[in-house]
Design an enzyme around this catalytic site. Structure first.
Site, short mmCIF file in Angstrom:
data_model
loop_
_atom_site.label_atom_id
_atom_site.label_comp_id
_atom_site.label_asym_id
_atom_site.label_seq_id
_atom_site.Cartn_x
_atom_site.Cartn_y
_atom_site.Cartn_z
N SER A 185 -7.46 -6.95 9.76
CA SER A 185 -8.87 -7.26 10.01
C SER A 185 -9.52 -8.14 8.95
CB SER A 185 -9.66 -5.95 10.11
OG SER A 185 -9.52 -5.25 8.88
N HIS A 209 0.81 -1.22 0.00
CA HIS A 209 0.00 0.00 0.00
C HIS A 209 0.85 1.27 0.00
CE1 HIS A 209 -3.76 -2.29 1.71
NE2 HIS A 209 -3.52 -2.54 0.44
P1 NAD Z 1 -7.50 -2.58 10.53
O1 NAD Z 1 -7.50 -1.33 11.32
O2 NAD Z 1 -8.63 -2.84 9.61
O3 NAD Z 1 -7.42 -3.83 11.53
C1 NAD Z 1 -6.51 -3.85 12.58
C2 NAD Z 1 -6.41 -5.26 13.10
O4 NAD Z 1 -5.41 -5.28 14.09
C3 NAD Z 1 -7.71 -5.79 13.75
O5 NAD Z 1 -7.92 -7.12 13.33
C4 NAD Z 1 -7.39 -5.74 15.26
O6 NAD Z 1 -8.02 -6.78 15.98
C5 NAD Z 1 -5.89 -5.93 15.24
N1 NAD Z 1 -5.19 -5.33 16.40
C6 NAD Z 1 -5.41 -4.16 17.04
N2 NAD Z 1 -4.52 -3.98 18.03
C7 NAD Z 1 -3.69 -5.06 17.99
C8 NAD Z 1 -2.56 -5.47 18.77
N3 NAD Z 1 -2.08 -4.73 19.78
N4 NAD Z 1 -1.96 -6.66 18.48
C9 NAD Z 1 -2.43 -7.43 17.46
N5 NAD Z 1 -3.49 -7.10 16.70
C10 NAD Z 1 -4.10 -5.92 16.96
O7 NAD Z 1 -6.09 -2.65 9.79
P2 NAD Z 1 -5.68 -3.34 8.43
O8 NAD Z 1 -6.27 -4.69 8.35
O9 NAD Z 1 -4.22 -3.14 8.26
O10 NAD Z 1 -6.51 -2.34 7.50
C11 NAD Z 1 -6.31 -2.15 6.30
C12 NAD Z 1 -5.84 -0.70 5.98
O11 NAD Z 1 -5.52 0.20 7.03
C13 NAD Z 1 -4.57 -0.82 5.23
O12 NAD Z 1 -4.83 -0.37 3.94
C14 NAD Z 1 -3.57 0.08 5.89
O13 NAD Z 1 -2.81 0.76 4.90
C15 NAD Z 1 -4.38 1.00 6.69
N6 NAD Z 1 -3.73 1.50 7.91
C16 NAD Z 1 -2.35 1.51 8.08
C17 NAD Z 1 -1.76 1.99 9.27
C18 NAD Z 1 -0.24 2.04 9.42
O14 NAD Z 1 0.49 2.15 8.45
N7 NAD Z 1 0.31 1.96 10.63
C19 NAD Z 1 -2.59 2.44 10.30
C20 NAD Z 1 -4.01 2.41 10.09
C21 NAD Z 1 -4.55 1.93 8.90
#
Ligand code: NAD
Length: 239
Positions: free
Chosen positions: A179, A111
């Protein structure tokens, strides 16, 4: 015979692996994401409508990500990449650089990354300044169309051919902190399983595609990822 090879491992990571480094996930309440609608800040149409809002959003995320430090889960995966005898491919949906900061040698950013700038006109890419302004000129074609080099909804993720090639040839596929709501990444587990890989979900809560995994481990990434890596490396040493 009968014992599973763990030769090649493909790992998909999502926002959950960076949550304990202070970077909010999509669904976190109070985080950057929850203050905006996805259609406004993560689609090409949103950028066309209000480029200033989109640049501000990613400028804030870039500042936040630059201040974040890799956690025990990022470090454990880097350790696995270094110590495992077979290939370890890290594919991330995250646009932060915490895998690299934790020592990972190669990471496929499907991404894009916050560190990158992309010309919406000619496709040229360069290193993003800390703060990107609306109408910033592309260094290659001079069009005032600089945007963050992140893949938005409705756009094709990067490196798909390479990633599907890895999914078809791996022995183990693991998804960490994602997720299962966003495709094509959410479909990787079925692809890897169809080619015979053992599949593992490591997550805080079950994902939308949890039923497709052969093995599940639930908990915080900083607890369950180092333990999983120890198990994998232990297997290799004992075999
Ligand atoms: P999401 O927010 O949809 O899901 C997050 C997942 O992480 C959930 O299943 C949740 O249960 C789990 N989670 C939360 N805290 C946790 C922990 N401490 N330990 C383990 N698991 C934990 O995120 P996704 O699936 O990556 O969503 C897709 C989109 O979100 C991507 O396109 C991404 O680019 C974007 N995104 C990226 C970032 C980043 O770069 N750090 C941050 C937010 C969203």
């Amino acid at each position: 015979m009968g014992t599973r090879r763990t030769g090649k491992i493909v790992i998909l990571t999502g926002a959950g692996i960076s949550a304990e480094s202070g970077l909010g996930t999509f669904r976190d309440e109070g985080g950057l994401w929850s203050q905006h609608r996805i259609e406004d800040v993560a689609t090409p149409e949103g950028f066309a409508r209000d480029p200033a809002l989109v640049q501000e959003f990613y400028n804030a995320r870039r500042v936040q990500a630059a201040a974040a430090r890799p956690n025990a889960a990022h470090l454990a995966l880097a350790h696995l990449q270094e110590d495992h005898r077979g290939e370890v491919v890290i594919v991330t949906q995250n646009v932060d650089a915490l895998h690299e900061a934790g020592g990972a040698q190669s990471v496929l950013h499907m991404h894009g990354t916050l560190a990158g700038a992309l010309c919406a006109g000619c496709g040229h890419r360069w290193r993003a300044p800390d703060t990107m302004a609306v109408g910033e000129a592309c260094p290659a074609c001079a069009a005032p169309l600089a945007r963050p080099d992140v893949v938005w909804f409705g756009e094709m993720p990067y490196l798909m051919d390479e990633i599907f090639g890895h999914l078809a040839s791996c022995d183990v596929f693991a998804a960490i902190g994602t997720s299962g709501e966003v495709y094509p990444a959410a479909g990787f587990v079925r692809e890897a399983a169809a080619y015979g890989a053992h599949t593992v979900e490591l997550n805080l809560e079950p994902s939308s595609v949890v039923s497709a995994f052969a093995e599940t481990r639930f908990g915080k990434a900083t607890d369950i990822v180092p333990a999983w890596v120890d198990d994998l490396l232990g297997q290799t040493v004992r075999s």
